[in-house]
Design a protein around this motif. Structure first.
Motif, short mmCIF file in Angstrom:
data_model
loop_
_atom_site.label_atom_id
_atom_site.label_comp_id
_atom_site.label_asym_id
_atom_site.label_seq_id
_atom_site.Cartn_x
_atom_site.Cartn_y
_atom_site.Cartn_z
N HIS A 360 0.91 -1.15 0.00
CA HIS A 360 0.00 0.00 0.00
C HIS A 360 0.94 1.19 0.00
O HIS A 360 1.78 1.32 0.88
CB HIS A 360 -0.88 -0.03 1.24
CG HIS A 360 -2.03 0.93 1.16
ND1 HIS A 360 -2.84 1.03 0.07
CD2 HIS A 360 -2.50 1.84 2.04
CE1 HIS A 360 -3.76 1.95 0.28
NE2 HIS A 360 -3.57 2.47 1.47
N PHE A 361 0.79 2.10 -0.98
CA PHE A 361 1.91 2.96 -1.35
C PHE A 361 2.13 4.19 -0.50
O PHE A 361 3.06 4.94 -0.74
CB PHE A 361 1.75 3.37 -2.83
CG PHE A 361 2.04 2.26 -3.78
CD1 PHE A 361 3.33 2.00 -4.21
CD2 PHE A 361 1.02 1.43 -4.22
CE1 PHE A 361 3.60 0.97 -5.07
CE2 PHE A 361 1.29 0.38 -5.10
CZ PHE A 361 2.58 0.16 -5.51
N GLU A 362 1.30 4.45 0.49
CA GLU A 362 1.56 5.61 1.32
C GLU A 362 2.87 5.42 2.09
O GLU A 362 3.29 4.30 2.37
CB GLU A 362 0.41 5.84 2.31
CG GLU A 362 0.34 4.80 3.41
CD GLU A 362 -1.07 4.54 3.87
OE1 GLU A 362 -2.00 4.82 3.12
OE2 GLU A 362 -1.22 4.03 4.99
N LYS A 363 3.51 6.53 2.44
CA LYS A 363 4.73 6.50 3.24
C LYS A 363 4.49 7.33 4.50
O LYS A 363 4.15 8.50 4.41
CB LYS A 363 5.91 7.09 2.47
CG LYS A 363 6.39 6.26 1.29
CD LYS A 363 7.57 6.95 0.60
CE LYS A 363 8.06 6.17 -0.60
NZ LYS A 363 9.17 6.89 -1.28
N MET A 364 4.67 6.71 5.65
CA MET A 364 4.40 7.36 6.92
C MET A 364 5.72 7.68 7.62
O MET A 364 6.65 6.87 7.64
CB MET A 364 3.56 6.45 7.82
CG MET A 364 2.28 5.94 7.17
SD MET A 364 1.17 7.26 6.60
CE MET A 364 0.71 8.04 8.15
N LEU A 365 5.78 8.85 8.24
CA LEU A 365 7.02 9.29 8.85
C LEU A 365 7.45 8.38 9.99
O LEU A 365 8.64 8.10 10.17
CB LEU A 365 6.87 10.73 9.37
CG LEU A 365 8.14 11.38 9.92
CD1 LEU A 365 9.22 11.49 8.85
CD2 LEU A 365 7.82 12.75 10.52
N TYR A 366 6.49 7.88 10.77
CA TYR A 366 6.88 7.05 11.91
C TYR A 366 7.54 5.75 11.47
O TYR A 366 8.41 5.22 12.17
CB TYR A 366 5.69 6.77 12.83
CG TYR A 366 4.49 6.10 12.19
CD1 TYR A 366 4.46 4.74 11.95
CD2 TYR A 366 3.35 6.83 11.88
CE1 TYR A 366 3.36 4.12 11.39
CE2 TYR A 366 2.24 6.23 11.32
CZ TYR A 366 2.24 4.88 11.07
OH TYR A 366 1.14 4.27 10.52
N ASP A 367 7.17 5.25 10.29
CA ASP A 367 7.86 4.07 9.75
C ASP A 367 9.31 4.41 9.40
O ASP A 367 10.23 3.64 9.69
CB ASP A 367 7.15 3.54 8.51
CG ASP A 367 5.90 2.74 8.83
OD1 ASP A 367 5.89 2.07 9.88
OD2 ASP A 367 4.94 2.80 8.05
N GLN A 368 9.50 5.55 8.74
CA GLN A 368 10.85 5.89 8.26
C GLN A 368 11.82 6.03 9.43
O GLN A 368 12.94 5.52 9.40
CB GLN A 368 10.81 7.19 7.44
CG GLN A 368 9.70 7.29 6.40
CD GLN A 368 9.57 6.09 5.48
OE1 GLN A 368 10.56 5.50 5.05
NE2 GLN A 368 8.34 5.70 5.17
#
Length: 853
Positions: A360-368
Motif C-alpha cells: 500500500h503505497f503511502e509513506k508514513m514518517l513514523y515508519d521511516q
C-alpha cells in the motif's frame, strides 16, 4: 471489522476484563471481507451488513508498466466544491479541508459542535479517519458514496450534528471511540463511525456503511433513520448504556500497580518469552513475524536484536545467532521487496502479501524513523554496508522530500496520485508507474523481476482482484553477486548500472504530479526521526572509507547534488554515487537539530514548558500527548549522546518534568496518554501496546533509565523509582502477553541491569579527534550504554554537570588534556584506564561486561 454497528450497552453482568491498553488493529485491506459480530441480549442489537468491493475500472496496460493500482475519483468533485462550503474550511488539517465542500454541514471537534447538539437536542455523528486512509477502498468509498451525496447529507444535517475528526490531529478523541467499538466487537478499523449523545457518551458504533441496503443488510441511510428512531423512543436506555460503557472502559483502561516494582525474575522471563513467541511466528521463507498482510513492526526487530545481544554477552552465542539471523533475513527481505521504494527511497506502509512485494503505497514518517534506526542497529552488529545503505536511502528520502523550510519534518505522502497534470482520476501507485528503462533494460528487468504480463503473481495474496494485471512492482529476487558473475561483470559495475537505471526512472517520476503531501508536523513522529538522524551521524562513520552508494542515496537534483562532491567520487553521466564523507554525516546532525529547533520555536511554551501536538499553518488546538513528550525526549537524548550540546539534555529534563506533572499516575503508577484536562475526552488510557509505533509507556521507561544514568543523587533515584512503578502496572501483560509489548520487555530488562556502562569523553569538541572518538564510542551495538561528552573549557557545560552530576565534572577536570581526547569506560563503580585513540576505545567496549575493569 467493517460495516458493523451496535446499539445498546456493555452488559453490566459481565464487566470488561482488566487490561491496560486497547487492542490495536490493522487497517482493513480493500479485499478483506467483513466479519459478523455475535448476537447478544435485547439491549445490544446489531445492524450488520456485508458490502461488495468498489468496482475497479482498468485501462489498457502498457508492457512493463511498473506499479499502478486502482483508479479512484477525487474525494471532492468540482460541482460540490462550487456549491457547498462548511465550517471545515477554517481548519488547518489537510484531511478536514478535503471535506470543507461536502454537502454535509460538518463541524470540527469542539465546543461549537457540542453546544449545537445540546441546543437542538440531537445526537452527534462522529466520523474519524485521516487523509491517507482515504486511499483505502472502504474509507474512500464511504466518503464518496455518503458524504458527497445530497440525500445522505440532508438526513445528517436534519437529524444530527456531524463532526469530522482527523485521527492524527486528535488521536485522543479517536482513541476513546475506537476503544468503545473494539470493546464491543474485539476489533475495529477505519473509517470510524460513531453516534454520540450531546454529552459525548457513545450510543452506537461501527466502521463502513454503504449508502443503500444490500444483501439484507441496512445501508447508511437506513442506519440514520434507525438511530433517529432509537433516539426519539429509547433515549433513556441509550444514555444509560453510553454512560455505563464509558464507566466500564475507564475502569478497565486505568489499572494501578499492586506493588512499586516488578518481581526480580520477571524482566528476563518476559524478554525470553517475547523472543520465543515471536520466533514461533517467524516466516522462515520470506522473513517477518506473522503472515500477510505484513506491516513493518520495528519494535519486534529491536527486541530480537536486544535479546540476541544479551544471549551473546552471557555466552549463549548459538541461541544469539539464531535470533539475529531471523532479524537480518527479515530486514533483507523487506529491503528487496516492493514495500521498499527502490527508486525514491524509504518504505511504504505495508505489503498485502507475505513476500513484502505489493505494497500500500503511502509513506508514513513514523515508519521511516523507526526503520532507519533498526537498519542502523543491524549495521552496528554486522558492519555490512547493505544495512547502512538502506538507512541512508531512508534518511536521504526524508531530506529530499519531507523537510520543510524551517527544518520541520512532514507526516506522510499519499498512496494516490494523478498520472498527468490535470487528471480527474487518481491511481494508487500511479506516481510509481515507469516504463523508460534505458539501455540496460534487460539487466534491470531481470534483476527486478519485470515481465510483460506483470509480476504480481508471486503470491495469491498479491492481487486477488486483478488490480495489477499487466503491471509490475519492483522486487529483487536474485543475488547481485550471482547475477554479476553470470554476466561476467564486476559487481561494482553491475550495481552502478542498476543505480543508473533507478536514476533514470526517478527523473521520469519527478516530472509526474507528486502524491499529496500531508505537511502536518507531528511532534511524536518528529521525535522518532530526530533520533535516527542523530544516531546515523556517528554510527555511519564505521563504514569503510571506500564504500560507494548508488542512487537513491543522493539528493533529488542531480546537478546540484553531484556538483557538491569531488569528481573522483562520481560515476557515470546520468547518475551519481558518492563515497562516505564527513560532511554528509554532519548534515544528518543538522537535520535532527533543525527539527528539534522548529518544535521548540513553534510548539513549545517556554513559560509553561508544555508542548502542542502538531503544526500546520500554526500550532494545532490539541495539546501534546504522552507520545509527543516521550518520543521527543528520546530524540533529544540521542541528539546529546551522539554529539550535540547539553542544551538538548537540559530540554529533555525539562520535558520529563512536565511529562511527569501532566501524565504520571503517582499513586497507581504508569503514564496516561492524555492530561485529563479536556472534559470532552472521556477516557484516560495507560497505553502499553507496542505496535506500528511504540507505546508512550515503553519509551518513557527507557527514557527514565537513560536519564537516571546521566544525572546523580536523588534525581537519579526519582527517575528509577518512576520507571519501576510504571512497569509494575503492566506486570500481567509482561507475564502473559509479552509479544504485545516487545519494547516494554526491553525497557524492563534495561532497568534490571545492575550497572549500566558509561563512556565518558573529555576534550575539545571542535576537534576531528573528538568526532572520531565519539564515533568509536557508538560503533558497537549496546543499548545498555550511556555516552557522556564534556569539554572542560566550556563553562556552561561544566555548570550543567556540577549541578546534575558532580562526579562527571570531576572526571572531566582530572582527565583533561589540551591536545587529546580522553575516554574512560566505567561500570560497577570503577573506570578503565584512560585511552586516547578510537581503536583502543572500540576494543574496550567490545569486552564482555564481566571483563570490564
Amino acid at each position: 471489522m467493517c460495516g458493523e454497528i451496535q446499539l445498546g450497552h456493555l452488559s453490566a453482568r459481565k464487566p470488561l476484563q482488566k487490561t491496560t491498553a486497547t487492542v490495536k488493529t490493522k487497517r482493513k485491506l480493500p479485499h478483506f471481507t467483513c466479519d459478523s459480530a455475535p448476537t447478544s441480549s435485547q439491549s445490544r442489537w446489531q445492524l450488520l451488513q456485508h458490502v461488495p468491493l468498489a468496482v475497479i475500472s482498468h485501462r489498457p496496460i502498457h508492457p512493463y508498466k511498473v506499479v499502478a493500482m486502482a483508479e479512484r475519483t477525487p474525494a471532492s468533485t468540482s460541482h460540490s466544491r462550487n456549491k457547498h462550503t462548511n465550517r471545515l474550511a477554517a481548519e488547518h488539517s489537510p484531511y478536514l479541508l478535503q471535506h470543507a465542500h461536502n454537502p454535509v454541514d460538518w463541524f470540527a471537534w469542539g465546543e461549537e459542535a457540542f453546544a449545537e447538539a445540546r441546543k437542538r437536542d440531537v445526537p452527534i455523528f462522529l466520523s474519524s479517519q485521516n487523509l491517507f486512509l482515504l486511499s483505502d477502498s472502504l474509507c474512500h468509498v464511504m466518503e464518496v458514496e455518503s458524504f458527497e451525496d445530497e440525500g445522505v447529507a440532508k438526513l445528517l444535517n436534519d437529524w444530527f450534528v456531524s463532526i469530522k475528526v482527523d485521527r492524527e490531529e486528535r488521536p485522543d478523541v479517536d482513541k476513546v471511540y475506537m476503544t468503545y467499538v473494539q470493546a464491543l466487537y474485539g476489533g475495529g478499523g477505519w473509517p470510524l463511525s460513531v453516534f454520540l449523545s450531546p454529552d459525548l457518551k457513545p450510543l452506537m458504533g461501527g466502521t463502513y456503511f454503504p449508502p443503500e441496503d444490500k444483501y439484507g443488510r441496512p445501508g447508511f441511510k437506513t442506519i440514520l433513520r434507525k438511530v433517529k428512531d432509537a433516539w426519539d423512543k429509547k433515549r433513556d436506555m441509550l444514555a444509560q448504556s453510553g454512560a455505563f460503557a464509558i464507566e466500564q472502559l475507564s475502569e478497565a483502561l486505568s489499572a494501578s500497580a499492586s506493588s512499586n516494582k516488578l518481581p526480580d525474575e520477571l524482566p528476563q522471563n518476559a524478554l525470553r518469552l517475547c523472543a520465543e513467541q515471536l520466533s514461533k511466528s517467524y516466516d522462515s521463507r520470506f522473513g517477518g513475524f506473522g503472515s500477510a498482510p505484513k506491516f513493518p513492526r520495528p519494535v519486534e526487530i529491536q527486541m530480537m536484536l536486544y535479546h540476541s545481544k544479551k544471549l551473546e554477552d552471557t555466552g549463549k552465542s548459538g541461541e544469539a545467532s539464531e535470533g539475529q539471523k531471523m532479524v537480518l533475513f527479515t530486514l533483507q527481505c523487506m529491503a528487496k521487496g516492493g514495500i521498499h521504494d527502490h527508486v525514491g527511497g524509504g518504505f511504504h506502509r505495508y505489503s498485502v502479501d507475505e513476500r513484502w512485494h505489493v505494497p500500500h503505497f503511502e509513506k508514513m514518517l513514523y515508519d521511516q524513523g523507526q526503520l532507519a534506526n533498526v537498519y542502523l542497529d543491524a549495521f552496528s552488529l554486522t558492519k555490512d554496508v547493505f544495512y547502512s545503505y538502506i538507512c541512508r536511502d531512508i534518511l536521504d528520502y526524508l531530506r529530499r522530500d519531507m523537510i520543510g523550510p524551517g527544518g520541520e519534518i512532514f507526516s506522510a505522502e499519499d498512496a494516490d496520485s494523478a498520472e498527468t497534470e490535470g487528471a480527474t482520476r487518481k491511481k494508487e501507485g500511479a506516481f510509481y508507474v515507469e516504463d523508460i528503462l534505458g539501455e540496460h533494460a534487460i539487466l534491470f528487468k531481470e534483476h527486478y523481476y519485470l515481465k510483460p504480463t506483470g509480476n504480481c503473481d508471486l503470491s495469491r495474496m498479491s492481487d486477488p482482484h486483478n488490480e495489477f494485471k499487466g503491471k509490475n512492482v519492483l522486487i529483487e529476487l536474485n543475488d547481485s553477486s550471482a547475477s554479476a558473475s553470470k554476466l561476467g561483470m564486476p559487481l561494482e559495475k553491475y550495481l552502478n548500472i542498476l543505480g543508473e537505471c533507478r536514476r533514470k526512472l526517478f527523473d521520469v517520476r519527478s516530472k509526474r504530479p507528486r502524491p499529496h503531501l500531508d505537511d502536518k508536523v507531528i511532534v511524536s513522529w518528529n521525535g522518532l526521526v530526530i533520533s535516527s538522524f542523530a544516531r546515523a551521524s556517528k554510527i555511519l562513520k564505521s563504514e569503510a572509507e571506500s564504500a560507494i552508494f548508488n542512487f537513491p542515496v543522493v539528493g533529488s537534483d542531480r546537478n546540484e547534488f553531484c556538483e557538491k562532491w569531488p569528481a573522483s567520487v562520481l560515476h557515470g553521466d546520468s547518475f551519481c554515487s558518492k563515497s562516505v564523507e564527513a560532511n554528509e554525516r554532519k548534515e544528518y546532525t543538522e537535520v535532527a537539530e533543525s527539527a528539534a529547533s522548529f518544535i521548540r520555536r513553534h510548539l513549545y511554551d517556554e513559560q509553561t514548558h508544555r508542548l502542542q501536538h502538531s503544526f500546520r499553518n500554526g500550532p494545532s488546538k490539541a495539546p501534546g500527548f504522552l507520545d509527543d513528550y516521550a518520543f521527543l525526549i528520546s530524540g533529544l537524548l540521542d541528539l546529546y549522546e551522539f554529539g550535540s550540546g547539553t542544551k538538548w539534555l537540559v530540554w529533555a529534563i525539562e520535558l520529563q518534568n512536565t511529562q511527569d506533572e501532566l501524565f504520571l499516575d503517582r499513586e497507581g503508577g504508569g503514564y496516561f496518554n492524555t492530561t485529563g484536562e479536556d472534559p470532552s475526552v472521556l477516557l484516560r488510557v495507560k497505553e502499553d501496546h507496542d505496535g506500528a509505533e511504540p507505546s508512550g509507556n515503553s519509551v518513557s521507561v527507557i527514557n527514565l533509565v537513560r536519564l537516571a544514568s546521566i544525572v546523580a543523587g536523588s534525581k537519579s533515584d526519582y527517575y528509577r523509582q518512576n520507571a519501576e512503578h510504571s512497569l509494575a502496572v503492566f506486570e500481567t501483560r509482561l507475564k502473559d502477553m509479552a509479544m504485545a509489548v516487545p519494547l516494554m520487555c526491553c525497557a524492563a530488562d534495561m532497568l534490571s541491569v545492575p550497572s549500566r556502562k558509561h563512556v565518558v569523553l573529555v576534550g575539545h569538541k571542535s576537534s576531528v579527534d573528538f568526532e572520531n572518538m565519539l564515533a568509536a564510542a557508538h560503533a558497537s551495538y549496546d543499548l545498555n550504554k550511556t555516552v557522556i561528552h564534556i569539554d572542560p573549557a566550556d563553562t556552561e557545560e561544566m555548570d550543567f554537570w556540577e549541578e546534575h552530576n558532580s562526579n562527571n565534572a570531576s572526571m572531566a577536570r582530572n582527565n583533561f588534556s589540551a591536545d587529546k581526547v580522553v575516554a574512560l569506560v566505567c561500570q560497577n563503580f570503577s573506570c578503565s584506564p584512560p585511552v586516547t585513540d578510537p581503536i583502543s576505545l572500540e576494543n574496550l567496549l567490545l569486552e564482555k561486561p564481566s571483563s570490564t575493569a
